[in-house]
Design an enzyme around this catalytic site. Structure first.
Site, short mmCIF file in Angstrom:
data_model
loop_
_atom_site.label_atom_id
_atom_site.label_comp_id
_atom_site.label_asym_id
_atom_site.label_seq_id
_atom_site.Cartn_x
_atom_site.Cartn_y
_atom_site.Cartn_z
N GLU A 1 21.80 77.75 -16.54
CA GLU A 1 22.69 76.85 -15.79
C GLU A 1 23.26 77.53 -14.54
O GLU A 1 24.34 78.11 -14.57
CB GLU A 1 23.85 76.35 -16.67
CG GLU A 1 24.75 75.36 -15.93
CD GLU A 1 25.92 74.88 -16.76
OE1 GLU A 1 26.64 73.99 -16.27
OE2 GLU A 1 26.11 75.37 -17.88
N LYS B 1 19.73 73.54 -16.61
CA LYS B 1 20.87 72.62 -16.46
C LYS B 1 21.36 72.76 -15.03
O LYS B 1 21.88 73.82 -14.65
CB LYS B 1 21.97 72.92 -17.47
CG LYS B 1 23.16 71.96 -17.36
CD LYS B 1 24.13 72.13 -18.52
CE LYS B 1 25.32 71.19 -18.36
NZ LYS B 1 26.25 71.26 -19.51
#
Length: 326
Positions: free
Chosen positions: A207, A244
């Site tokens: 992420e 992500k």
């Protein structure tokens, strides 16, 4: 960390040594849960982010109607947060019909709901694949980014996660502006951690969030897409990752990554957008599904009775689900 090539591991030894050490420790690792893998790869729905940590918990609780004066000390604060998460997980619409995965805070992984370990309850009772937030927060800003803080006990945490039935992990960095050196450093560090997670038999969610307030958001996202693809191309066939990412300014920017053989799924973070705006932006990116936190809990309040709470959460879940499945 150097662009595209980290020279030091998070434990203080070199990257090659870190990977060798992880492989030695996890030589007899448990096999990946094939049903969970299939659900994360092709399931219709989204991932609920229930992983607020110490720094973000007070704000999340205040939005829920639980103010700092309502609890005394850290233990009481985390108990209030656990009660909120339990209420969400047990809600009528929080099942694999629309929610295919959930990211947990470490304390939540170690806790129980109705006398059952949370990860076990998620999969066995709700059909939801459990993930674990493993990062320890962010370093101070440098080169317009914030790297992960060191994680010297990561192998120990991964061992506990495997024992508790966790499928994958999540680790968050932040990109504030379009600085190529900073972005390359973020991605290199993220993949260093990801390879350690893969060696434990888990699937890492990488992420590198791009700040939605960035004055160079679109340019930063283009740099990030190139860097992510370059690092993903270095993975071995058995190293599966998820990504992500902040919903991009250019719709479809990350479509090439979503089709990569080493990428199980590309998911989107809401990043501070309202639920409506996040869903509108997500609906323009057909190869991404949601992994929302604040947008999921928007409008929920501790004072709601169960019927009102379930209705409000159900409406959020349905809105995010529809944006995710297109």
């Amino acid at each position: 960390l150097k662009s595209g090539n980290s020279t030091r591991g998070l434990d203080g030894f070199g990257l090659e040594d870190a990977q060798t050490e992880s492989t030695r420790r996890w030589g007899n690792r448990m096999p990946m849960n094939d049903a969970q893998k299939a659900q994360m790869q092709a399931g219709k729905g989204f991932i609920a982010a229930l992983d607020q940590s110490g720094g973000s918990t007070p704000k999340a609780l205040s939005l829920y109607g639980v103010m700092p004066d309502d609890y005394d000390g850290e233990a009481a604060m985390f108990q209030a947060m656990h009660d909120m998460r339990a209420r969400i997980i047990l809600a009528d619409d929080f099942t694999s019909q629309k929610v295919i995965g959930a990211i947990l805070f470490e304390r939540t992984m170690d806790a129980q709901i109705n006398g059952k370990p949370v990860a076990q309850l998620l999969w066995e009772d709700r059909g939801v694949v459990p993930f674990l937030k493993i990062d320890k927060g962010l370093e101070e800003k440098a080169q317009d980014v914030q790297l992960l803080k060191p994680m010297p006990d990561l192998d120990t945490l991964l061992a506990r996660a495997v024992e508790k039935g966790i499928f994958g992990t999540k680790e968050r960095s932040v990109i504030h502006e379009a600085n190529q050196a900073g972005i390359d450093a973020v991605v290199a560090q993220q993949f260093e951690v990801a390879k350690q997670v893969c060696a434990a038999g888990l699937v890492p969610i990488i992420e590198p969030e791009v700040n939605i307030q960035s004055g160079s958001k679109a340019e930063a996202e283009e740099m990030l897409a190139r860097s992510l693809l370059a690092h993903t191309d270095t993975l071995n066939a058995d190293q599966q990752v998820m990504l992500k990412l902040t919903i991009p300014e250019e719709a479809g920017l990350y479509d090439g990554l979503s089709g990569h053989a080493n990428v199980l799924r590309v998911v989107a973070l809401s990043g501070g957008y309202t639920t409506d705006e996040a869903c509108a932006r997500l609906s323009q990116n057909s190869q991404m599904i949601a992994s929302f936190s604040r947008a999921l809990t928007e409008g929920l309040n501790v004072a709601m009775d169960d019927a009102a709470f379930n209705a409000a959460l159900g409406a959020n879940i349905d809105k995010i689900y529809r944006a995710s499945v297109g």
